[in-house]
Design an enzyme around this catalytic site. Structure first.
Site, mmCIF file in Angstrom:
data_model
loop_
_atom_site.group_PDB
_atom_site.id
_atom_site.type_symbol
_atom_site.label_atom_id
_atom_site.label_comp_id
_atom_site.label_asym_id
_atom_site.label_seq_id
_atom_site.Cartn_x
_atom_site.Cartn_y
_atom_site.Cartn_z
ATOM 1 N N HIS A 17 76.125 -53.568 19.464
ATOM 2 C CA HIS A 17 74.753 -53.786 19.705
ATOM 3 C C HIS A 17 75.076 -55.731 19.969
ATOM 4 O O HIS A 17 74.895 -56.293 21.380
ATOM 5 C CB HIS A 17 73.588 -53.666 19.658
ATOM 6 C CG HIS A 17 72.736 -52.227 18.991
ATOM 7 N ND1 HIS A 17 72.870 -51.969 18.394
ATOM 8 C CD2 HIS A 17 72.458 -51.577 20.995
ATOM 9 C CE1 HIS A 17 72.330 -50.535 18.889
ATOM 10 N NE2 HIS A 17 72.437 -50.305 20.161
ATOM 11 N N LYS A 41 62.728 -40.435 20.284
ATOM 12 C CA LYS A 41 63.095 -40.291 18.258
ATOM 13 C C LYS A 41 62.391 -41.284 18.448
ATOM 14 O O LYS A 41 62.646 -42.101 18.742
ATOM 15 C CB LYS A 41 64.753 -40.046 18.097
ATOM 16 C CG LYS A 41 64.842 -39.210 18.534
ATOM 17 C CD LYS A 41 66.491 -38.878 18.242
ATOM 18 C CE LYS A 41 67.576 -39.714 18.350
ATOM 19 N NZ LYS A 41 69.082 -39.942 18.156
ATOM 20 N N ARG A 90 80.713 -47.301 25.566
ATOM 21 C CA ARG A 90 81.837 -46.592 23.629
ATOM 22 C C ARG A 90 83.167 -46.403 24.228
ATOM 23 O O ARG A 90 84.547 -46.030 23.612
ATOM 24 C CB ARG A 90 81.218 -46.350 22.614
ATOM 25 C CG ARG A 90 79.873 -47.364 22.312
ATOM 26 C CD ARG A 90 79.026 -46.507 20.766
ATOM 27 N NE ARG A 90 77.789 -45.653 22.069
ATOM 28 C CZ ARG A 90 77.212 -44.911 21.227
ATOM 29 N NH1 ARG A 90 76.734 -44.663 20.094
ATOM 30 N NH2 ARG A 90 76.628 -43.808 22.742
ATOM 31 N N SER A 127 73.602 -46.075 15.690
ATOM 32 C CA SER A 127 72.746 -46.063 15.369
ATOM 33 C C SER A 127 72.230 -45.474 14.642
ATOM 34 O O SER A 127 71.832 -45.437 13.054
ATOM 35 C CB SER A 127 71.383 -46.805 15.741
ATOM 36 O OG SER A 127 71.321 -47.828 16.684
HETATM 37 O O1 PNS Z 1 69.458 -47.438 22.866
HETATM 38 P P1 PNS Z 1 69.514 -46.001 23.588
HETATM 39 O O2 PNS Z 1 68.375 -44.881 23.489
HETATM 40 O O3 PNS Z 1 70.118 -45.507 24.535
HETATM 41 O O4 PNS Z 1 68.513 -46.708 25.238
HETATM 42 C C1 PNS Z 1 67.561 -46.197 26.442
HETATM 43 C C2 PNS Z 1 66.792 -46.296 27.408
HETATM 44 C C3 PNS Z 1 66.055 -47.614 26.302
HETATM 45 C C4 PNS Z 1 67.714 -48.014 28.042
HETATM 46 C C5 PNS Z 1 66.409 -45.693 28.026
HETATM 47 O O5 PNS Z 1 66.430 -45.000 27.587
HETATM 48 C C6 PNS Z 1 65.365 -46.265 29.134
HETATM 49 O O6 PNS Z 1 65.633 -46.765 29.999
HETATM 50 N N1 PNS Z 1 64.547 -45.698 28.868
HETATM 51 C C7 PNS Z 1 63.487 -46.143 29.628
HETATM 52 C C8 PNS Z 1 62.140 -45.329 30.652
HETATM 53 C C9 PNS Z 1 63.024 -45.184 32.001
HETATM 54 O O7 PNS Z 1 62.924 -45.856 32.915
HETATM 55 N N2 PNS Z 1 63.462 -43.667 32.803
HETATM 56 C C10 PNS Z 1 64.337 -43.852 33.359
HETATM 57 C C11 PNS Z 1 65.754 -44.389 33.404
HETATM 58 S S1 PNS Z 1 66.556 -43.077 34.801
#
Ligand code: PNS
Length: 158
Positions: A17, A41, A90, A127
């Site tokens: 990150h 989660k 990644r 993570s």
């Molecule tokens: O670190 P992560 O868990 O991969 O992050 C995922 C994240 C937070 C970027 C993604 O889950 C997100 O954008 N969530 C917000 C909800 C949302 O907008 N959902 C529709 C997106 S297509």
């Protein structure tokens, strides 16, 4: 002025990150690191703890602002005047889902997403893996910043 948004769960922030956020800083004028308050989660660290960790890690970087959000990412992006969402990639395995989200976010709000390839040395980091390794007694030094490694050790020793 171009503002980028680096969203994630950051539970906890890893060196991967930090790499992507740091490289965003060198491209964009302002970088908002957006911590999702309630990830799907249940997180190891609270929202406040994840925000505090990131604030500590980027305390000396004036271009970085840490915030948290809930709900749709694009709503938060629009409320902050964000120009572009930045995601780290990644491996090819990340691409399918990231592409889907980028296309959905563009459909919802015409927000653009830019992908930054994670530096090769962090390509295997996540993570979840860090938490698994540490919980089972493995060394997390070098996988997360020292500040995060310390907090993880404290958490596992309680
Ligand atoms: O670190 P992560 O868990 O991969 O992050 C995922 C994240 C937070 C970027 C993604 O889950 C997100 O954008 N969530 C917000 C909800 C949302 O907008 N959902 C529709 C997106 S297509």
């Amino acid at each position: 002025m171009t503002t980028a948004l680096c969203p994630g769960s950051f539970d906890p922030p890893t060196n991967g990150h930090i790499d992507v956020i740091g490289r965003s800083v060198s491209i964009f004028d302002e970088v908002i690191v957006a911590v999702i308050a309630n990830p799907s989660k249940s997180p190891m660290f609270t929202n406040d703890e994840r925000v505090e960790m990131l604030e500590g890690l980027f305390a000396k970087e004036p271009k970085v602002r840490v915030a948290s959000f809930d709900g749709l990412l694009v709503d938060f992006a629009q409320s902050q005047g964000v120009d572009v969402i930045v995601k780290g990639l990644r491996a090819v395995s990340d691409f399918d889902y990231e592409l889907q989200m980028a296309q959905m976010n563009h459909h919802l709000a015409a927000v653009e997403t830019v992908f930054i390839p994670t530096s090769a040395e962090f390509g295997y980091l996540s993570s979840s893996l860090v938490k698994d390794v540490g919980r089972l007694g493995g060394l997390v030094d070098g996988l997360v910043p020292p500040l995060v490694a310390q907090l993880l050790k404290e958490r596992w020793s309680t």
